[in-house]
Design a protein around this motif. Structure first.
Motif, mmCIF file in Angstrom:
data_model
loop_
_atom_site.group_PDB
_atom_site.id
_atom_site.type_symbol
_atom_site.label_atom_id
_atom_site.label_comp_id
_atom_site.label_asym_id
_atom_site.label_seq_id
_atom_site.Cartn_x
_atom_site.Cartn_y
_atom_site.Cartn_z
ATOM 1 N N GLU A 152 0.735 -1.308 0.027
ATOM 2 C CA GLU A 152 -0.109 0.031 -0.157
ATOM 3 C C GLU A 152 0.845 1.350 -0.040
ATOM 4 O O GLU A 152 2.005 1.088 0.277
ATOM 5 C CB GLU A 152 -1.075 0.067 1.137
ATOM 6 C CG GLU A 152 -0.204 0.005 2.676
ATOM 7 C CD GLU A 152 -1.125 -0.120 3.721
ATOM 8 O OE1 GLU A 152 -2.361 -0.161 3.458
ATOM 9 O OE2 GLU A 152 -0.699 -0.096 5.029
ATOM 10 N N THR A 153 0.268 2.308 -0.248
ATOM 11 C CA THR A 153 0.921 3.503 -0.191
ATOM 12 C C THR A 153 -0.198 4.664 -0.221
ATOM 13 O O THR A 153 -1.195 4.477 -0.114
ATOM 14 C CB THR A 153 1.698 3.632 -1.653
ATOM 15 O OG1 THR A 153 2.610 4.782 -1.361
ATOM 16 C CG2 THR A 153 0.847 4.003 -2.892
ATOM 17 N N THR A 154 0.574 5.812 -0.331
ATOM 18 C CA THR A 154 -0.438 7.100 -0.208
ATOM 19 C C THR A 154 -0.102 8.093 -1.070
ATOM 20 O O THR A 154 1.199 8.275 -1.249
ATOM 21 C CB THR A 154 -0.105 7.790 1.398
ATOM 22 O OG1 THR A 154 -0.336 6.645 2.191
ATOM 23 C CG2 THR A 154 -0.996 8.963 1.708
ATOM 24 N N ILE A 155 -1.090 8.732 -1.679
ATOM 25 C CA ILE A 155 -0.775 9.650 -2.869
ATOM 26 C C ILE A 155 -1.757 10.671 -2.846
ATOM 27 O O ILE A 155 -2.741 10.728 -1.841
ATOM 28 C CB ILE A 155 -1.062 9.253 -4.389
ATOM 29 C CG1 ILE A 155 -2.459 8.581 -4.369
ATOM 30 C CG2 ILE A 155 0.060 7.871 -4.573
ATOM 31 C CD1 ILE A 155 -2.910 8.236 -5.863
ATOM 32 N N SER A 156 -1.521 11.985 -3.030
ATOM 33 C CA SER A 156 -2.451 13.018 -3.041
ATOM 34 C C SER A 156 -3.450 12.984 -4.004
ATOM 35 O O SER A 156 -3.430 12.162 -5.184
ATOM 36 C CB SER A 156 -1.420 14.554 -3.181
ATOM 37 O OG SER A 156 -0.968 14.333 -4.512
#
Length: 331
Positions: A268-272
């Protein structure tokens, strides 16, 4: 019999007092004989041991919790019921201790003989009735002139509470509680002889902003067949009994057939939001999962195993490496 052993200093002091005449040996002997006689009040015969009283307290602590849940649901109001005390007294003394006009619910508890009496303080009874009729739970003590409708509403409320009584006593014996009558004058109620020993369980009760007592009177005749089951020895035997093989097998088969959700999180990851809006075909999103680290196999969203991804019979698959253990950095 345990005899008191005197120290050497006490023996010397006693001999000195007798020698000097401060203490008479005959008086000492007479005093010792008098101490062997103990006053016994047959009107307050103690027929239950402390161990049995503690067992009854445990049963009614559970009963108080069940009643709290039941009345809270029925009255849609704050209700709190706790055990205040458990005592054994003559039936006559119990009748004298309750108000001249009160609400008395009489339950039969087959297959046990006799009947159980639940005395509800008028303050509590009318607070309950007021809540049933849509009020705020205020109390008006006019129990001496209950109308037929009020009597019916109270009877229905306490009749439905018999399920809590059944469940509380189920650990000792299976009973079939039935509300036989609702009375307001204890002087007209003679369940047992005046000198009969009864156990009185006092429940501290709060309904909304109204407080009072609910007293449960259990005659000795009701408890007599189950007295052996009220000992610690019985509770220990019950708790240490071997499990039922048939029941264990049924539970095992049922659990084995239960379906659970199993999934492996690749990463998983986080993006804007801006990055999301500008994504195009063939763009690559880097995940936070290193390729040389094992993945987590989750069962119902709880990590259970470390696995590695692969293929089996042209389908994506994972191979279990080891059991997941709490406290690792991967958590």
């Amino acid at each position: 019999m345990v005899e008191e052993v005197l120290s050497q200093n006490e023996i010397d002091a006693l001999l000195s007092a007798i020698s000097s005449g401060e203490m008479n040996a005959e008086e000492l002997k007479q005093e010792k004989e008098e101490q062997k006689v103990r006053v016994y009040d047959f009107k307050r015969a103690l027929r239950f041991s402390k161990d049995q009283i503690r067992s009854l307290a445990r049963i009614h602590e559970n009963y108080a919790r069940l009643l709290t849940t039941y009345f809270s649901g029925q009255l849609r109001s704050y209700v709190n019921i706790t055990v205040a005390s458990v005592d054994q007294v003559p039936y006559e003394e119990f009748i004298r201790s309750i108000p001249k006009m009160t609400v008395l619910n009489i339950f039969s508890v087959q297959p046990l003989d006799g009947r159980i009496l639940m005395e509800v303080n008028p303050n509590i009874a009318y607070a309950m009735l007021d809540r049933q009729l849509g009020g705020r739970g205020s109390s008006v003590n006019k129990v001496d002139n209950l109308t037929e409708i009020e009597t019916m509403l109270m009877s229905q409320l306490f009749e439905k509470s018999k399920a809590s009584l059944y469940e509380a006593w189920s650990s000792i014996i299976g009973t079939d509680p039935v509300l036989e009558d609702l009375e307001v004058n204890p002087q007209f109620l003679q369940m047992v002889s005046p000198n009969e020993t009864v156990v009185v369980v006092s429940l501290d009760t709060t309904v909304g902003e109204t407080s009072g007592m609910i007293n449960i009177c259990i005659p000795h005749i009701v408890l007599e067949p189950i007295i052996p089951k009220l000992s610690v020895h019985y509770w220990m035997q019950t708790n240490t009994n071997k499990r039922d093989p048939d029941a264990y097998e049924k539970i095992t088969q049922t659990l084995q057939g239960a379906r659970v959700d199993a999934k492996t999180l690749l990463g998983e990851t986080t993006i804007s939001i801006d990055q999301l809006l500008h994504l195009h075909k063939h763009d690559v999103i880097a995940l936070n999962q290193p390729i040389d680290h094992p993945l987590q196999l989750r069962i119902n969203d709880q990590p259970k195993f470390y696995v590695q991804a692969g293929k089996s019979k042209n389908k994506m698959a994972v191979q279990v490496l080891e059991e997941f253990k709490r406290g690792k950095n991967d958590e």
